[in-house]
Design an enzyme around this catalytic site. Structure first.
Site, PDB file in Angstrom:
ATOM      1  N   TRP A 102      38.583  31.303  38.333  1.00  0.00           N
ATOM      2  CA  TRP A 102      38.587  32.307  37.262  1.00  0.00           C
ATOM      3  C   TRP A 102      39.701  32.049  36.271  1.00  0.00           C
ATOM      4  CZ3 TRP A 102      34.226  34.102  36.204  1.00  0.00           C
ATOM      5  CH2 TRP A 102      33.302  34.431  37.201  1.00  0.00           C
ATOM      6  N   ASP A 172      43.778  39.619  34.844  1.00  0.00           N
ATOM      7  CA  ASP A 172      42.355  39.773  35.173  1.00  0.00           C
ATOM      8  C   ASP A 172      42.271  40.373  36.576  1.00  0.00           C
ATOM      9  OD1 ASP A 172      39.723  39.595  35.915  1.00  0.00           O
ATOM     10  OD2 ASP A 172      39.533  37.427  35.572  1.00  0.00           O
ATOM     11  N   LYS A 196      32.961  44.795  41.194  1.00  0.00           N
ATOM     12  CA  LYS A 196      33.604  44.560  42.481  1.00  0.00           C
ATOM     13  C   LYS A 196      34.059  45.897  43.093  1.00  0.00           C
ATOM     14  CE  LYS A 196      33.408  40.244  40.966  1.00  0.00           C
ATOM     15  NZ  LYS A 196      33.869  39.486  39.824  1.00  0.00           N
TER      16      LYS A 196
HETATM   17  C1  PLP Z   1      33.783  38.476  38.854  1.00  0.00           C
HETATM   18  C2  PLP Z   1      34.979  37.996  38.123  1.00  0.00           C
HETATM   19  C3  PLP Z   1      34.928  37.635  36.764  1.00  0.00           C
HETATM   20  C4  PLP Z   1      33.640  37.597  35.984  1.00  0.00           C
HETATM   21  O1  PLP Z   1      33.104  38.835  35.761  1.00  0.00           O
HETATM   22  P1  PLP Z   1      31.793  38.994  34.843  1.00  0.00           P
HETATM   23  O2  PLP Z   1      31.649  40.468  34.790  1.00  0.00           O
HETATM   24  O3  PLP Z   1      30.683  38.296  35.564  1.00  0.00           O
HETATM   25  O4  PLP Z   1      32.067  38.372  33.540  1.00  0.00           O
HETATM   26  C5  PLP Z   1      36.095  37.239  36.140  1.00  0.00           C
HETATM   27  N1  PLP Z   1      37.259  37.210  36.798  1.00  0.00           N
HETATM   28  C6  PLP Z   1      37.349  37.548  38.108  1.00  0.00           C
HETATM   29  C7  PLP Z   1      38.672  37.493  38.797  1.00  0.00           C
HETATM   30  C8  PLP Z   1      36.215  37.940  38.799  1.00  0.00           C
HETATM   31  O5  PLP Z   1      36.298  38.280  40.093  1.00  0.00           O
END
Ligand code: PLP
Length: 360
Positions: A102, A172, A196
């Site tokens: 990520w 993030d 999540k």
């Molecule tokens: C799932 C995730 C993403 C991507 O999320 P989307 O909603 O599919 O764009 C980005 N960063 C992290 C750390 C994630 O777990």
């Protein structure tokens, strides 16, 4: 109807109570005669749903009035571009820490908009650790410092908040938001895709310090301009109303569980149980430095890769779903988000023990 234990990394399991409430309110939200899906986003009903969700999120995460809370769309991935467009001047630079897949995606996208300095990376060792902050090559000239507190795919989680000095810290938190207490005042911007720990996919929550609003580049799409979104209460266009409503139900549920302090203790216990079992076994393994093991995503391998398919088939037969690891890592991954009950972890460990006994 029996609900399985769903260990998917995302979209992930939601609290059963939340789904039941959504079901009960599906055709007629609180006597309004309408489903939330059918309501005008400008209606008194929906505005109250939206404001309550924001208030509960602020209370849960401890967000002060110095910050705006935005409910945006396009998932966390759209933020990879939105952040540099709003915070980095065209001739400026930003610092990024590379701890996994990520991080790399965020770095690649930001690089399209300006100079990105990767100030530290654990890629050489296969992303099994977090580089010590004393080694980071940060610059006070950077527009911001970006990191990924929990790498969802690798199962690597920071156990500290980096010190970025006067430079705004950007995180993030897609897979760790609301899973443990965090001091929001240390951050310039926190973003999290909802699927999540918060709700349905597509929605992304953004917590941004107000002094960082209003600096978007001229070419920034209106829908990506934090100032515009903040000025319009996240309703510049039609927001993802149903996802916002479900997120609100999840926030209420989390408050009823005792908030992030209580859920953090439960999450730590769930993760420790699984890691302890893995460490005590000579059949299963996890490669991450123990200090940085994720509470949310636990990757593990079996002694023989040739047993993976049998392991997954047996798990499915028991209602232990979505344990296959990410294609880039292989093996297995159990995601233990807030909504995964401890009984789910116990059921997984029982199955793993039995499989190792029979096939190890
Ligand atoms: C799932 C995730 C993403 C991507 O999320 P989307 O909603 O599919 O764009 C980005 N960063 C992290 C750390 C994630 O777990």
């Amino acid at each position: 109807m029996t609900r399985a234990y769903n260990f998917c990394a995302g979209p992930a399991t939601l609290p059963e109570e939340v789904l039941r409430q959504a079901r009960d309110e599906m055709l007629d939200w609180q006597g309004s005669g309408m489903s939330v899906m059918e309501m005008s986003h400008r209606s008194d009903e929906f505005v109250s749903i939206a404001e309550t969700a924001e208030r509960d999120l602020r209370e849960l995460a401890g967000v002060s009035d110095d910050y705006a809370v935005l409910f945006m769309q396009g998932g966390a991935s759209s933020q990879f571009a939105t952040i540099p467009l709003n915070l980095m001047a065209a001739d400026g630079s930003a610092d990024y820490v590379n701890t996994g897949i990520w991080s790399k995606k965020a770095i690649a996208e930001a690089s399209r908009y300006g100079k990105v300095n990767v100030v530290a990376s654990s890629e050489e060792g296969g992303f099994t650790t977090v580089p010590d902050q004393s080694q980071w090559d940060c610059s006070v000239e950077a527009s911001y410092l970006h990191y990924t507190p929990n790498e969802t795919i690798g199962g690597l989680e920071f156990d500290f908040v980096p010190d970025s000095g006067p430079v705004p810290l950007v995180a993030d938190m897609s897979s760790t938001m609301l899973s443990r207490p965090v001091d929001v005042s240390k951050f310039g911007l926190i973003y999290a895709g909802a699927q999540k720990n918060i709700g349905p996919s597509g929605l992304v929550t953004v917590i941004i310090r107000k002094d960082l609003l209003g600096h978007a580049r001229r070419e920034t799409p209106t829908m990506m301009n934090y100032q515009v979104i903040a000025d319009n209460g996240s309703m510049y266009n039609t927001p993802a109303t149903y996802s916002w409503y479900l997120a609100g139900l999840v926030f209420k549920w989390l408050k009823a569980q005792g908030g992030v302090e209580a859920i953090g203790q439960l999450n730590q216990r769930k993760a420790s149980k699984l890691y302890n079992f893995i460490d005590d076994s000579d059949f299963y393994a996890n490669p991450i430095a123990p200090r940085f093991r994720s509470w949310m995503n636990v990757p593990f391998t079996l002694a023989e890769d040739s047993l993976n398919n049998d392991f997954l088939a047996g798990a499915n037969a028991r209602g232990l779903l979505n344990l296959k690891g990410h294609r880039s890592v292989g093996g297995m991954r159990a995601s233990l988000y807030n909504a995964m009950p401890e009984a789910g972890v116990d059921a997984l460990i029982d199955y793993m023990a039995e499989f190792a006994r029979e096939r190890g």
